[in-house]
Design an enzyme around this catalytic site. Structure first.
Site, PDB file in Angstrom:
ATOM      1  CB  THR A  30      -0.914   0.028   1.247  1.00 55.43           C
ATOM      2  OG1 THR A  30      -1.689  -1.163   1.268  1.00 55.43           O
ATOM      3  CG2 THR A  30      -1.845   1.228   1.208  1.00 55.43           C
ATOM      4  CE  LYS A  36      -5.218  -0.879   1.453  1.00 50.18           C
ATOM      5  NZ  LYS A  36      -5.576  -2.163   2.036  1.00 50.18           N
ATOM      6  CE  LYS A  66       1.848   1.783   4.892  1.00 49.83           C
ATOM      7  NZ  LYS A  66       1.413   1.015   3.728  1.00 49.83           N
TER       8      LYS A  66
HETATM    9  N1  LIG Z   1      -1.199  -6.619   7.445  1.00 49.80           N
HETATM   10  C1  LIG Z   1      -2.348  -6.335   6.862  1.00 49.80           C
HETATM   11  O1  LIG Z   1      -3.433  -6.689   7.361  1.00 49.80           O
HETATM   12  C2  LIG Z   1      -2.369  -5.589   5.550  1.00 49.80           C
HETATM   13  C3  LIG Z   1      -3.573  -5.531   4.825  1.00 49.80           C
HETATM   14  C4  LIG Z   1      -3.598  -4.864   3.600  1.00 49.80           C
HETATM   15  C5  LIG Z   1      -2.454  -4.230   3.140  1.00 49.80           C
HETATM   16  N2  LIG Z   1      -1.296  -4.278   3.874  1.00 49.80           N
HETATM   17  C6  LIG Z   1      -0.104  -3.579   3.339  1.00 49.80           C
HETATM   18  O2  LIG Z   1       0.810  -4.572   2.877  1.00 49.80           O
HETATM   19  C7  LIG Z   1       2.155  -4.099   3.073  1.00 49.80           C
HETATM   20  C8  LIG Z   1       2.924  -5.115   3.916  1.00 49.80           C
HETATM   21  O3  LIG Z   1       2.248  -5.302   5.149  1.00 49.80           O
HETATM   22  P1  LIG Z   1       2.665  -6.480   6.156  1.00 49.80           P
HETATM   23  O4  LIG Z   1       1.586  -6.521   7.190  1.00 49.80           O
HETATM   24  O5  LIG Z   1       3.026  -7.705   5.407  1.00 49.80           O
HETATM   25  O6  LIG Z   1       3.981  -5.832   6.804  1.00 49.80           O
HETATM   26  P2  LIG Z   1       5.191  -6.548   7.567  1.00 49.80           P
HETATM   27  O7  LIG Z   1       4.761  -7.820   8.187  1.00 49.80           O
HETATM   28  O8  LIG Z   1       5.792  -5.491   8.440  1.00 49.80           O
HETATM   29  O9  LIG Z   1       6.198  -6.903   6.378  1.00 49.80           O
HETATM   30  C9  LIG Z   1       6.890  -5.925   5.681  1.00 49.80           C
HETATM   31  C10 LIG Z   1       7.851  -6.611   4.742  1.00 49.80           C
HETATM   32  O10 LIG Z   1       8.572  -5.636   4.007  1.00 49.80           O
HETATM   33  C11 LIG Z   1       9.979  -5.823   4.207  1.00 49.80           C
HETATM   34  N3  LIG Z   1      10.632  -4.502   4.176  1.00 49.80           N
HETATM   35  C12 LIG Z   1      10.215  -3.369   4.779  1.00 49.80           C
HETATM   36  N4  LIG Z   1      11.059  -2.369   4.504  1.00 49.80           N
HETATM   37  C13 LIG Z   1      12.009  -2.873   3.698  1.00 49.80           C
HETATM   38  C14 LIG Z   1      13.148  -2.323   3.070  1.00 49.80           C
HETATM   39  N5  LIG Z   1      13.472  -1.025   3.206  1.00 49.80           N
HETATM   40  N6  LIG Z   1      13.905  -3.130   2.325  1.00 49.80           N
HETATM   41  C15 LIG Z   1      13.592  -4.448   2.166  1.00 49.80           C
HETATM   42  N7  LIG Z   1      12.524  -5.019   2.734  1.00 49.80           N
HETATM   43  C16 LIG Z   1      11.741  -4.240   3.487  1.00 49.80           C
HETATM   44  C17 LIG Z   1      10.087  -6.501   5.550  1.00 49.80           C
HETATM   45  O11 LIG Z   1      11.341  -7.146   5.674  1.00 49.80           O
HETATM   46  P3  LIG Z   1      11.883  -7.624   7.134  1.00 49.80           P
HETATM   47  O12 LIG Z   1      11.294  -8.975   7.367  1.00 49.80           O
HETATM   48  O13 LIG Z   1      13.361  -7.645   6.989  1.00 49.80           O
HETATM   49  O14 LIG Z   1      11.417  -6.583   8.128  1.00 49.80           O
HETATM   50  C18 LIG Z   1       8.903  -7.454   5.467  1.00 49.80           C
HETATM   51  O15 LIG Z   1       9.207  -8.570   4.653  1.00 49.80           O
HETATM   52  C19 LIG Z   1       2.031  -2.713   3.726  1.00 49.80           C
HETATM   53  O16 LIG Z   1       2.117  -1.718   2.741  1.00 49.80           O
HETATM   54  C20 LIG Z   1       0.647  -2.749   4.361  1.00 49.80           C
HETATM   55  O17 LIG Z   1       0.082  -1.445   4.492  1.00 49.80           O
HETATM   56  C21 LIG Z   1      -1.229  -4.948   5.065  1.00 49.80           C
END
Ligand SMILES: NC(=O)c1ccc[n+]([C@@H]2O[C@H](COP(=O)([O-])OP(=O)(O)OC[C@H]3O[C@@H](n4cnc5c(N)ncnc54)[C@H](OP(=O)(O)O)[C@@H]3O)[C@@H](O)[C@H]2O)c1
Length: 289
Positions: free
Chosen positions: A98, A173, A241
């Site tokens: 997102t 979104k 965010k």
């Molecule tokens: N969780 C939800 O319910 C949900 C629902 C809809 C949309 N989203 C969106 O989906 C996206 C991911 O969410 P998530 O819940 O999966 O987050 P998350 O569990 O915090 O995972 C984030 C991922 O991105 C990687 N990452 C972050 N910064 C990075 C960087 N600078 N370089 C390389 N890798 C990086 C992290 O690596 P590390 O493992 O090394 O930290 C991890 O693999 C976000 O944009 C969020 O808004 C989430």
């Protein structure tokens, strides 16, 4: 069977990549900044782990990505050893993060410059939707490229729609998050009022959820809200965010979002209550403090 790369094995990316492997039957190479997660994924699903996004993208037909925000996305794409260093001509980069519509347009231009294609494809449906492979995917990109990518995306989705050119998935979104923000505040106020009135909240929701007030949030969140449980779900930090992106876009396109702006401030209060990682339904905790 296509050659597929997945960058970012977080809460969402890990199971999404799993569906591409198991349901899609594709040949997967994964990259995660914290290498242990990529090793765990390979041990569970097979395929290969890469040490940089560029290595993961090398030779791939489709490169998926699901990282945190605009800066994270730039770092794994156009940054050093980023995926765009290795994108082959004709490859499709599908971004499930997102992020802003601006970064989507920027990466669309960068992909075009190397003879590849870009689709912004943010998702809705949360952790459960990712784990069960039933996400809603809102896409922005060229129609012919979308048609090519859709059967691949289908592996983790129940609904995949093309909303317009690059950036349109992110704009859709934003509409989704605007609708959720006001709705969750309304639900929190309704439950708060019902409790103050001495009503049995379960009984109230049982009745009103069948009428015009019913919603996904009411159906899926009322029980935990009533019990004051928020240590799960879509984190307030993530919602802020997203609302930051929404409010910036609104300043740009002139949309008036008074309730969204107010709810964003309510979420700031939830953060200061210690709720950064709480589910977005924790707006009720702020009313009950
Ligand atoms: N969780 C939800 O319910 C949900 C629902 C809809 C949309 N989203 C969106 O989906 C996206 C991911 O969410 P998530 O819940 O999966 O987050 P998350 O569990 O915090 O995972 C984030 C991922 O991105 C990687 N990452 C972050 N910064 C990075 C960087 N600078 N370089 C390389 N890798 C990086 C992290 O690596 P590390 O493992 O090394 O930290 C991890 O693999 C976000 O944009 C969020 O808004 C989430």
């Amino acid at each position: 069977m296509a050659k597929v790369a997945f960058i970012g094995l977080g809460v969402m990316g890990y199971p999404m990549a799993g569906h591409l492997r198991v349901k899609g039957g594709h040949d997967l190479t994964v990259y995660n900044r914290t290498a242990a997660k990529a090793e765990k994924w390979v041990a569970q699903f097979g395929g290969n782990a890469a040490t940089t996004p560029a290595q993961a993208a090398d030779g791939a037909d489709y490169v998926f990505c699901c990282v945190g925000n605009d800066d994270d996305l730039r770092s794994v794409t156009t940054g050093k050893a980023g995926a765009f260093e290795a994108l082959k001509a004709g490859a499709v980069f599908i971004d499930n993060t997102t992020a802003s519509a601006d970064v989507a347009r920027e990466l669309d231009a960068a992909a075009t410059a190397v003879g590849a294609h870009f689709i912004d494809a943010p998702v809705s449906g949360g952790q459960a939707g990712a784990e069960n492979g039933v996400l809603t995917v809102m896409c922005g990109g060229q129609a012919d490229i979308f048609e090519r990518a859709k059967p691949v995306i289908d592996a983790y989705a129940r609904m995949v729609g093309l909303m317009g050119p690059a950036g349109s998935g992110q704009l859709t979104k934003m509409v989704n998050q605007i609708c959720i923000a006001g709705l969750v505040q309304g639900l929190a106020e309704g439950i708060h009022f019902g409790k103050k009135s001495g009503l049995d909240i379960e009984a109230v929701i049982d009745v009103i959820s069948k009428g015009a007030a019913g919603s996904w949030q009411m159906e899926n969140r009322h029980k935990t809200m009533n019990a004051g449980k928020y240590d799960f779900g879509f984190a307030v930090d993530w919602m802020r965010k997203d609302l930051d992106i929404v409010l910036a876009e609104a300043r740009h396109n002139g949309a008036r979002l008074p309730v969204t702006a107010l709810v964003d401030q309510f979420y700031a209060e939830v953060q200061s209550l210690g709720g950064k990682r709480w589910d977005t339904s924790s707006l009720l905790a702020r009313l009950e403090k």
